[in-house]
Design an enzyme around this catalytic site. Structure first.
Site, PDB file in Angstrom:
ATOM      1  N   HIS A 233       0.834  -1.196  -0.050  1.00  0.00           N
ATOM      2  CA  HIS A 233      -0.038   0.110  -0.041  1.00  0.00           C
ATOM      3  C   HIS A 233       0.988   1.151   0.117  1.00  0.00           C
ATOM      4  O   HIS A 233       0.692   1.990  -0.941  1.00  0.00           O
ATOM      5  CB  HIS A 233      -0.919  -0.097   1.307  1.00  0.00           C
ATOM      6  CG  HIS A 233      -1.884  -1.102   1.299  1.00  0.00           C
ATOM      7  ND1 HIS A 233      -2.703  -1.497   0.616  1.00  0.00           N
ATOM      8  CD2 HIS A 233      -1.862  -2.152   2.355  1.00  0.00           C
ATOM      9  CE1 HIS A 233      -3.622  -2.384   0.920  1.00  0.00           C
ATOM     10  NE2 HIS A 233      -3.011  -2.992   2.008  1.00  0.00           N
TER      11      HIS A 233
HETATM   12  O1  RIB Z   1      -5.360   0.226   4.082  1.00  0.00           O
HETATM   13  C1  RIB Z   1      -3.777   0.244   4.248  1.00  0.00           C
HETATM   14  C2  RIB Z   1      -3.430   1.408   5.161  1.00  0.00           C
HETATM   15  O2  RIB Z   1      -3.442   1.328   6.583  1.00  0.00           O
HETATM   16  C3  RIB Z   1      -1.829   1.278   4.901  1.00  0.00           C
HETATM   17  O3  RIB Z   1      -1.195   2.605   5.031  1.00  0.00           O
HETATM   18  C4  RIB Z   1      -1.441   0.666   6.174  1.00  0.00           C
HETATM   19  O4  RIB Z   1      -0.066   1.184   6.709  1.00  0.00           O
HETATM   20  C5  RIB Z   1      -2.374   1.341   7.233  1.00  0.00           C
HETATM   21  O5  RIB Z   1      -1.941   2.390   7.770  1.00  0.00           O
END
Ligand code: RIB
Ligand code: CA
Length: 303
Positions: A233
């Protein structure tokens, strides 16, 4: 071309840590001038420790780390993620940090640094509480921010925290609403694209073949975090800043639901003229990525 100076607001968290390793591996293109921390994946204390652990691993104790919001604006406590282990770095063996925290709250640091830079690029990969507080403290702040690159949201796909909302926006929907209402140009890398930006066995093998301490930590994170969530992500947000041509985008007017219940943090993306209803787009929603090229960029940065 000079490296892009940017402030990184994050909640490390294993994928935030991988994003830091990617950014710090490309000083030719990115200049991380400060890190601001927010509670999210884990509580604020492990988050500020982890940010410093990663900076020290990379020999970048010169980058100031600011502690920020320990809770969302409206909720009495956050919603911790189970994906990152109790320490937030999937059981990393990195030593405890020795570098000190910078003085002052992250929200004040965002305002001060933006004003001193004149036009600051921000990358945010956690709940947006620090940025929202900065905007409330300093209403003229948008004049000093060139753009915000955000990992968060789910525009055209289900959420990962509720059926309607992604973690960062679900933790602090009010903060996300404030940031998207700020008129600052935003690029949003939500689950629409990060679910395509996945770690593969081949990628892990390539990282394991790199003989340096940064790559060894990256391999640990990719294996142990990736076993629970194969989606990279937060590194996707950094990769956008490095090589936007790897990505597809769609212009939209985005607002964030602050309803209670499963819609809290939902992205309401208006794309068609009818849905825009006279409003201008305020966000580029990233919808696709050349995943192979993304993985190559990531591995190359570790060398
Ligand atoms: O949904 C994924 C996000 O939420 C990423 O930034 C992970 O690190 C959590 O913060
Ligand atoms: Ca994060």
């Amino acid at each position: 071309m000079a490296a892009l100076r940017f402030l990184y607001d994050c909640d490390p968290g294993a994928d935030d840590a991988l994003a830091m390793l990617l950014a710090l591996g490309r000083p030719d293109a990115l200049d991380m001038i400060a890190v601001t921390c927010v509670a999210g994946n884990v509580g604020l204390e492990p988050v500020v420790n982890n940010a410093r652990r990663i900076l020290e691993l990379c020999g970048r104790q010169d980058i100031p780390v600011y502690s920020g919001a320990a809770r969302p604006i409206m909720a009495s406590r956050g919603r911790l993620s189970i994906m990152h282990g109790s320490d937030g770095l999937a059981g990393s063996t990195l030593p405890k940090p020795t570098m000190p925290l910078a003085d002052g709250h992250a929200a004040n640091a965002v305002s001060r640094i933006a004003r001193s830079e004149g036009k600051l690029h921000i990358c945010a990969t956690g709940p947006l509480t620090n940025l929202a507080l900065a905007l409330l403290l300093d209403p003229d702040l948008p004049d000093f921010i060139s753009a915000i690159t955000i990992m968060g949201g789910a525009a055209f796909c289900p959420g990962n925290t509720t059926p309607l909302a992604e973690f960062n926006f679900a933790v602090d929907p009010h903060a996300a609403a404030i940031v998207f209402d700020s008129c600052i140009p935003i690029t949003m890398l939500g689950l629409d694209v990060t679910r395509q930006a996945t770690v593969t066995e081949d990628m892990i093998g390539q990282v394991q073949a790199i003989d340096n301490p940064v790559a060894r930590e990256a391999a640990h994170l990719l294996i142990n975090y990736g076993a629970k969530d194969p989606c990279l992500h937060d590194p996707a947000a950094i990769a956008w800043m490095l090589k936007p041509e790897m990505f597809d985008t769609k212009q939209a007017h985005v607002s964030i639901s602050t309803d209670s219940g499963p819609a809290a943090g939902q992205v309401i993306a208006a794309v068609s003229e009818r849905h825009l209803d006279g409003r201008s787009p305020n966000c580029a929603i990233v919808t696709g990525v050349d995943a192979e090229e993304f993985r190559r960029v990531f591995v190359d940065a570790l060398n």
